[in-house]
Design a protein around this motif. Structure first.
Motif, PDB file in Angstrom:
ATOM      1  N   ASP A   1     -12.003   6.830   4.251  1.00  0.00           N
ATOM      2  CA  ASP A   1     -10.646   6.583   3.822  1.00  0.00           C
ATOM      3  C   ASP A   1     -10.516   5.160   3.315  1.00  0.00           C
ATOM      4  O   ASP A   1     -11.075   4.235   3.869  1.00  0.00           O
ATOM      5  N   ALA A   2      -9.736   4.979   2.298  1.00  0.00           N
ATOM      6  CA  ALA A   2      -9.611   3.686   1.667  1.00  0.00           C
ATOM      7  C   ALA A   2      -8.758   2.715   2.473  1.00  0.00           C
ATOM      8  O   ALA A   2      -8.954   1.519   2.416  1.00  0.00           O
ATOM      9  N   GLY A   3      -7.785   3.213   3.234  1.00  0.00           N
ATOM     10  CA  GLY A   3      -7.019   2.366   4.109  1.00  0.00           C
ATOM     11  C   GLY A   3      -5.924   1.546   3.456  1.00  0.00           C
ATOM     12  O   GLY A   3      -5.565   0.504   3.961  1.00  0.00           O
ATOM     13  N   TYR A   4      -5.371   1.992   2.348  1.00  0.00           N
ATOM     14  CA  TYR A   4      -4.279   1.270   1.712  1.00  0.00           C
ATOM     15  C   TYR A   4      -3.007   2.105   1.813  1.00  0.00           C
ATOM     16  O   TYR A   4      -2.470   2.553   0.834  1.00  0.00           O
ATOM     17  N   GLY A   5      -2.535   2.341   3.000  1.00  0.00           N
ATOM     18  CA  GLY A   5      -1.357   3.175   3.202  1.00  0.00           C
ATOM     19  C   GLY A   5      -0.082   2.401   2.966  1.00  0.00           C
ATOM     20  O   GLY A   5      -0.090   1.265   2.516  1.00  0.00           O
ATOM     21  N   TYR A   6       1.036   3.029   3.295  1.00  0.00           N
ATOM     22  CA  TYR A   6       2.324   2.360   3.215  1.00  0.00           C
ATOM     23  C   TYR A   6       2.306   1.162   4.150  1.00  0.00           C
ATOM     24  O   TYR A   6       1.502   1.091   5.078  1.00  0.00           O
ATOM     25  N   ALA A   7       3.199   0.209   3.942  1.00  0.00           N
ATOM     26  CA  ALA A   7       3.251  -1.000   4.759  1.00  0.00           C
ATOM     27  C   ALA A   7       3.239  -0.630   6.235  1.00  0.00           C
ATOM     28  O   ALA A   7       4.058   0.144   6.697  1.00  0.00           O
ATOM     29  N   SER A 144      -2.260  11.607   1.198  1.00  0.00           N
ATOM     30  CA  SER A 144      -3.108  11.620   0.004  1.00  0.00           C
ATOM     31  C   SER A 144      -3.168  10.249  -0.653  1.00  0.00           C
ATOM     32  O   SER A 144      -4.228   9.841  -1.137  1.00  0.00           O
ATOM     33  N   CYS A 145      -2.055   9.531  -0.660  1.00  0.00           N
ATOM     34  CA  CYS A 145      -2.052   8.172  -1.218  1.00  0.00           C
ATOM     35  C   CYS A 145      -2.989   7.284  -0.412  1.00  0.00           C
ATOM     36  O   CYS A 145      -3.787   6.532  -0.970  1.00  0.00           O
ATOM     37  N   TYR A 146      -2.914   7.397   0.894  1.00  0.00           N
ATOM     38  CA  TYR A 146      -3.769   6.602   1.777  1.00  0.00           C
ATOM     39  C   TYR A 146      -5.243   6.934   1.537  1.00  0.00           C
ATOM     40  O   TYR A 146      -6.080   6.048   1.382  1.00  0.00           O
ATOM     41  N   ASP A 147      -5.554   8.234   1.482  1.00  0.00           N
ATOM     42  CA  ASP A 147      -6.945   8.661   1.284  1.00  0.00           C
ATOM     43  C   ASP A 147      -7.515   8.210  -0.053  1.00  0.00           C
ATOM     44  O   ASP A 147      -8.696   7.906  -0.161  1.00  0.00           O
ATOM     45  N   ALA A 148      -6.664   8.197  -1.082  1.00  0.00           N
ATOM     46  CA  ALA A 148      -7.129   7.853  -2.427  1.00  0.00           C
ATOM     47  C   ALA A 148      -7.187   6.337  -2.661  1.00  0.00           C
ATOM     48  O   ALA A 148      -7.722   5.892  -3.659  1.00  0.00           O
ATOM     49  N   GLY A 149      -6.660   5.567  -1.714  1.00  0.00           N
ATOM     50  CA  GLY A 149      -6.682   4.124  -1.878  1.00  0.00           C
ATOM     51  C   GLY A 149      -5.578   3.599  -2.773  1.00  0.00           C
ATOM     52  O   GLY A 149      -5.625   2.468  -3.228  1.00  0.00           O
ATOM     53  N   TYR A 150      -4.589   4.435  -3.042  1.00  0.00           N
ATOM     54  CA  TYR A 150      -3.463   4.030  -3.884  1.00  0.00           C
ATOM     55  C   TYR A 150      -2.169   3.987  -3.084  1.00  0.00           C
ATOM     56  O   TYR A 150      -1.104   4.256  -3.599  1.00  0.00           O
ATOM     57  N   GLY A 151      -2.278   3.666  -1.828  1.00  0.00           N
ATOM     58  CA  GLY A 151      -1.102   3.601  -0.971  1.00  0.00           C
ATOM     59  C   GLY A 151      -0.363   2.304  -1.165  1.00  0.00           C
ATOM     60  O   GLY A 151      -0.454   1.656  -2.202  1.00  0.00           O
ATOM     61  N   TYR A 152       0.349   1.949  -0.167  1.00  0.00           N
ATOM     62  CA  TYR A 152       1.275   0.830  -0.266  1.00  0.00           C
ATOM     63  C   TYR A 152       0.843  -0.287   0.660  1.00  0.00           C
ATOM     64  O   TYR A 152       0.699  -0.089   1.846  1.00  0.00           O
ATOM     65  N   ALA A 153       0.651  -1.486   0.093  1.00  0.00           N
ATOM     66  CA  ALA A 153       0.185  -2.632   0.874  1.00  0.00           C
ATOM     67  C   ALA A 153       1.304  -3.224   1.690  1.00  0.00           C
ATOM     68  O   ALA A 153       2.448  -3.062   1.413  1.00  0.00           O
TER      69      ALA A 153
END
Length: 153
Positions: A1-7, A144-153
């Motif tokens: 997992d990329a780890g870039y989820g929502y804040a 899915s956003c978290y897994d793809a690395g396009y989540g929220y910093a």
């Protein structure tokens, strides 16, 4: 997992709660995410959209070995005859223990629901996750956003 989820999010390694047309467990196969030797050697994982979009059911070597079977199925590029059960990926993860993480869902936008679209579609993760204010405010497709690395910093 990329780890870039929502804040503040650290999503647990859990299956998506996204509505599914999955058959019962008696009609399906538990699909794993066995990576190619090259992917293992280079620290690459099946959830990376590059692999699902370009190799899954398009490359003979992948089709013969059913590499990344679960991720390919989830992305809409499953192998002929596969009906994967709604189970979590067996892919190795560096995720923290469940006590340190949030169970993230894949709540779709109303438009996505009305049009039969799912969060696992790379079009949505690549174009909306951390780019659209409406998505950020509502935490759509959180998993899915978290897994793809396009989540929220």
């Amino acid at each position: 997992d990329a780890g870039y989820g929502y804040a503040g999010d650290v999503c647990c390694d859990q299956p998506s709660s996204e509505p599914s047309s999955m058959p019962s467990s008696t009609d399906c196969t538990i699909c794993d995410d066995e990576r190619t030797p090259w992917m293992k050697d280079n620290g690459m994982y099946c959830t990376n959209p590059y692999f699902t979009n370009n190799f899954c059911n398009k490359e003979e070597h992948w089709k013969n070995n059913k590499f990344c079977r679960r991720s390919c199925y989830d992305a809409g590029y499953g192998y002929a005859g596969d009906v994967c059960c709604d189970q979590p990926s067996s892919e190795p993860s560096s995720m923290p223990s469940s006590t340190d993480c949030t169970i993230c869902d894949d709540e779709r936008t109303p438009w996505m629901k009305d049009n039969g679209m799912y969060c696992t579609n790379p079009y949505f993760t690549n174009n909306f996750c951390n780019k659209e204010e409406h998505w950020k405010n509502n935490k759509f497709c959180r998993r899915s956003c978290y897994d793809a690395g396009y989540g929220y910093a």
